[in-house]
Design a protein around this motif. Structure first.
Motif, short mmCIF file in Angstrom:
data_model
loop_
_atom_site.label_atom_id
_atom_site.label_comp_id
_atom_site.label_asym_id
_atom_site.label_seq_id
_atom_site.Cartn_x
_atom_site.Cartn_y
_atom_site.Cartn_z
N GLY A 473 1.04 -1.33 -0.14
CA GLY A 473 0.16 -0.36 -0.03
C GLY A 473 0.91 1.32 -0.16
N ASP A 474 2.01 1.00 -0.15
CA ASP A 474 2.96 2.45 0.32
C ASP A 474 3.38 2.63 -1.03
N VAL A 475 3.92 4.20 -1.51
CA VAL A 475 3.85 4.84 -2.94
C VAL A 475 5.10 5.66 -2.80
N ALA A 476 5.83 5.13 -3.80
CA ALA A 476 7.09 5.58 -3.76
C ALA A 476 7.31 6.22 -5.17
N ALA A 477 7.37 7.85 -5.22
CA ALA A 477 6.59 8.54 -6.17
C ALA A 477 8.06 9.17 -6.81
N ARG A 478 8.52 9.93 -8.38
CA ARG A 478 9.24 10.82 -8.50
C ARG A 478 7.95 12.58 -7.97
N PHE A 479 8.95 12.41 -7.50
CA PHE A 479 8.16 14.34 -7.40
C PHE A 479 9.03 15.52 -7.98
N GLY A 480 9.91 15.25 -8.00
CA GLY A 480 10.67 16.25 -8.97
C GLY A 480 12.37 16.27 -9.66
N GLY A 481 12.74 16.78 -9.48
CA GLY A 481 14.29 16.95 -10.89
C GLY A 481 14.78 15.96 -9.85
N GLU A 482 16.18 16.10 -8.38
CA GLU A 482 16.20 15.28 -8.05
C GLU A 482 15.30 14.75 -6.31
N GLU A 483 14.06 14.70 -6.22
CA GLU A 483 13.46 14.65 -5.49
C GLU A 483 12.63 13.39 -5.25
N PHE A 484 12.82 12.88 -4.83
CA PHE A 484 11.46 11.26 -4.80
C PHE A 484 10.30 11.61 -3.14
N ALA A 485 9.32 11.21 -3.56
CA ALA A 485 8.34 10.90 -1.81
C ALA A 485 7.47 9.49 -1.87
N VAL A 486 7.45 9.56 -0.81
CA VAL A 486 7.04 8.15 -0.53
C VAL A 486 5.96 8.30 1.17
N LEU A 487 4.54 7.52 0.08
CA LEU A 487 3.30 8.02 1.02
C LEU A 487 3.16 6.71 1.54
N LEU A 488 2.77 7.09 3.41
CA LEU A 488 3.01 5.33 3.99
C LEU A 488 1.47 5.73 5.16
N PRO A 489 0.44 5.07 4.02
CA PRO A 489 -0.70 5.54 4.64
C PRO A 489 -0.37 4.24 5.55
N ASP A 490 -1.28 5.06 7.04
CA ASP A 490 -1.53 4.02 8.26
C ASP A 490 0.10 3.72 8.72
N THR A 491 0.19 5.11 8.83
CA THR A 491 1.44 5.14 9.73
C THR A 491 2.37 6.40 10.41
N ASP A 492 2.37 5.71 11.30
CA ASP A 492 2.78 6.50 12.55
C ASP A 492 3.96 7.19 12.71
N LEU A 493 4.85 8.20 13.55
CA LEU A 493 6.13 8.43 13.09
C LEU A 493 7.01 7.58 13.58
N LYS A 494 7.58 6.71 14.59
CA LYS A 494 7.70 5.69 15.02
C LYS A 494 8.43 4.84 13.14
N GLY A 495 6.95 4.04 12.60
CA GLY A 495 7.38 3.91 11.40
C GLY A 495 8.02 4.16 10.35
N ALA A 496 7.41 5.60 10.26
CA ALA A 496 8.06 6.08 9.06
C ALA A 496 9.35 7.15 10.26
#
Length: 588
Positions: A473-496
């Motif tokens: 269910g997690d999503v890793a994506a190309r966010f920009g030129g040299e940036e990536f984004a990772v979306l972690l649903p149902d995840t608290d700060l410790k897991g992130a």
């Protein structure tokens, strides 16, 4: 930042497979630059549009895992593809064809039944008209015989001669009778019709004469014979007994009926080329038949099978059998002519009955079969077109939502997924986390080794981040030129934090081989934001908070992880970071 070891003081990496880029070998063959990767996908896509391939366009990173967003697109398209390319369309087409064939078969069967019914009606109509005409003629002849018998038996005390009483009734057709005779008790002809002088002929051997000698059968109809008076003309004798006053046998009055006349009546009836109409005696003899197989109308021929006559005399119902004297299968309808031992039979050949039906069945059957074949081919062509259209639609969606360089979801796909997950987490009252990953020193790599090497490095990092995320269910994506984004649903700060540190550590410990044999490695800075969405926030606010955390990690020296949550201040976490200070309140 990136590191490379070259010359004195640089420790080259050993090329440990566990540390090396698993796709480095394949990447080293790509010397055409980052544009070649994009061009390869575009060329493959347009080759598919031209019909050169039915398979999906391959991912530029052949050995990378399929991203979740592509799996989602394939799953959504798979439903349409299964409906189009599966058994649904063939089954529906088959059902339509079967329904069309069933309707056509029913209509042909109904038309066949109608042809049979019309044949029965036609046969009964022939029986009615021809039978009534024959019965009328036979009745008139019998009435004349009866008058002659009565006149002779009563005598004429006033001198009336018997030959003057034997005059043909005007209602009798001229060609019906060939002779009318008064025969003595010894078989000699006493009087001939019309008062002609009798011929010196003895008829004591005829069956009708012998029948009256033994008893008084009333009106007797003889077997067919050839007349001695008319040069062998086929004749049927109708006779009555003349009795003396004491009741003894005193002679016979006879009328000879010409079978040629009866056959002429049958010839007036138009039946099919393989059909026939006949007069049959109860003795199993054919009296007349049309069409005749010879010049005498099959006069005196025996029936092929006595069972046919038995069925006619017993049941009275139409039946199907072969011809009276052989030939094709026929439908027989029949009736008896008055009280006489004569049967009028109409045999309608089944080939004639179904001739028109066979022609229509051939025409409509051919048209229906052609329609079904054309329908099947049309549906098959449409199905193939829909399959191609579905595949192209999936490819277009894939290209619209996929970063061409890394194969990860692009910014558009990520924004849609972020909005969806925020709404879902708000409904389910769960937390979610967002990681923004920035590549340290990518600009220096581009300047030192070229854009091609920088693109290869981005592809390597994209695969590494995708493998580090883990959950479906997690999503890793190309966010920009040299940036990536990772979306972690149902995840608290410790897991992130755990995921972010694993990404940072895996990237730091990986390297990429150059064509010169050198290896370069790099690090990443990561910003985390964790919150409990309420459904009223905008995704851009969530992203802004992650960007702030990322900037703080970069400002703290890079190769760091910094985070924010609803109640904390930013705090760096990395190999050189100490225990973060107590976070200050932060509103989401």
């Amino acid at each position: 930042m990136f590191r490379t070891r070259r010359g004195i003081g640089m420790i080259p990496r050993s090329g440990d497979p566990a540390q090396a880029d698993p796709a480095a070998t394949g990447d080293e063959t790509d010397r055409a630059g980052g544009a070649a990767v994009r061009g390869g996908r575009v060329r493959a896509f347009f080759a598919h549009l031209r019909g050169g391939s039915r398979t999906p366009v391959p991912d530029p990173v052949a050995d990378a895992d399929i991203p979740a967003h592509i799996q989602l697109i394939q799953a959504q398209g798979g439903v349409s593809r299964r409906l189009v390319s599966g058994y649904t369309v063939p089954v529906l087409t088959t059902l339509i064809i079967v329904a069309v064939l069933a309707v056509q078969i029913f209509m042909l069967w109904q038309a066949r039944q109608d042809a049979w019914t019309r044949a029965l009606a036609e046969g009964n109509g022939i029986l009615q008209s021809v039978g009534d005409a024959l019965e009328k003629n036979f009745t008139i002849v019998e009435q004349n015989l009866t008058r002659a018998q009565t006149a002779i038996e009563s005598g004429d005390k006033d001198g009336v001669r018997p030959r003057d009483l034997i005059l043909f009734d005007r209602a009798i057709p001229a060609d019906l009778l060939n002779v009318m005779l008064i025969i003595s008790r010894r078989g000699d002809v006493l009087v001939e019709s019309g008062g002609l002088a009798p011929s010196p002929v003895n008829l004591a051997d005829r069956d009708y004469f012998r029948a009256h000698v033994l008893q008084n059968p009333g009106t007797f109809l003889s077997a067919p014979f050839r007349s001695r008076y008319r040069s062998g003309d086929p004749t049927l004798a109708m006779s009555r007994r003349i009795s003396a006053p004491d009741g003894s046998f005193n002679g016979v009055v006879m009328a000879g009926i010409r079978l040629a006349y009866l056959r002429s009546l049958l010839d007036l009836v138009r039946v099919g080329p393989n059909s026939s109409i006949a007069l049959i005696s109860h003795g199993g003899k054919i009296l007349a038949r049309s069409p005749a197989l010879g010049t005498d109308g099959n006069f005196g021929a025996d029936l092929r099978d006595g069972g046919i006559l038995h069925r006619m005399m017993a049941s009275g119902q139409p039946f199907v059998d072969e011809g009276l004297i052989g030939g094709p299968e026929r439908l027989f309808v029949y009736r008896q002519i008055g009280p006489l031992p004569i049967i009028l039979s109409v045999g309608l050949a089944t080939a004639d009955i179904y001739a028109e039906w066979n022609r229509q069945a051939l025409i409509f059957g051919t048209l229906t079969l052609g329609f079904c074949i054309a329908l099947a081919l049309l549906v098959r062509g449409l199905q193939r077109g829909l399959i191609r259209s579905t595949e192209m639609e999936e490819m277009l969606k894939n290209m619209a939502l996929t970063d061409v360089l890394t194969g990860l979801p692009n910014r558009r796909s990520f924004d849609e997924r972020l909005d969806t997950e925020m709404r879902r987490m708000a409904r389910e009252a769960r937390s979610m986390s967002l990681l923004l990953v920035d590549v340290d020193g990518l600009q220096a790599v581009n300047e030192a080794y070229g854009v091609v090497t920088g693109d290869r490095l981005l592809r390597m990092l994209g695969r590494q981040i995708q493998r580090s995320v883990g959950r479906p269910g997690d999503v890793a994506a190309r966010f920009g030129g040299e940036e990536f984004a990772v979306l972690l649903p149902d995840t608290d700060l410790k897991g992130a934090k755990y995921i972010a540190d694993r990404i940072r550590s895996d990237v730091e410990n990986s390297s990429m081989a150059l064509e010169t044999g050198e290896r370069i490695c790099c690090t990443v800075s990561i910003g985390i934001v964790t919150a409990w969405p309420t459904g009223r926030e905008r995704p851009t606010h969530f992203v802004r908070m992650a960007e702030e955390a990322l900037e703080e990690a970069k400002a703290a020296g890079r190769n760091r992880v910094s985070w924010r949550d609803c109640s904390g201040d930013p705090a760096p976490m990395g190999p050189d970071a100490g225990t973060p200070e107590t976070p200050a309140p932060h509103a989401f």
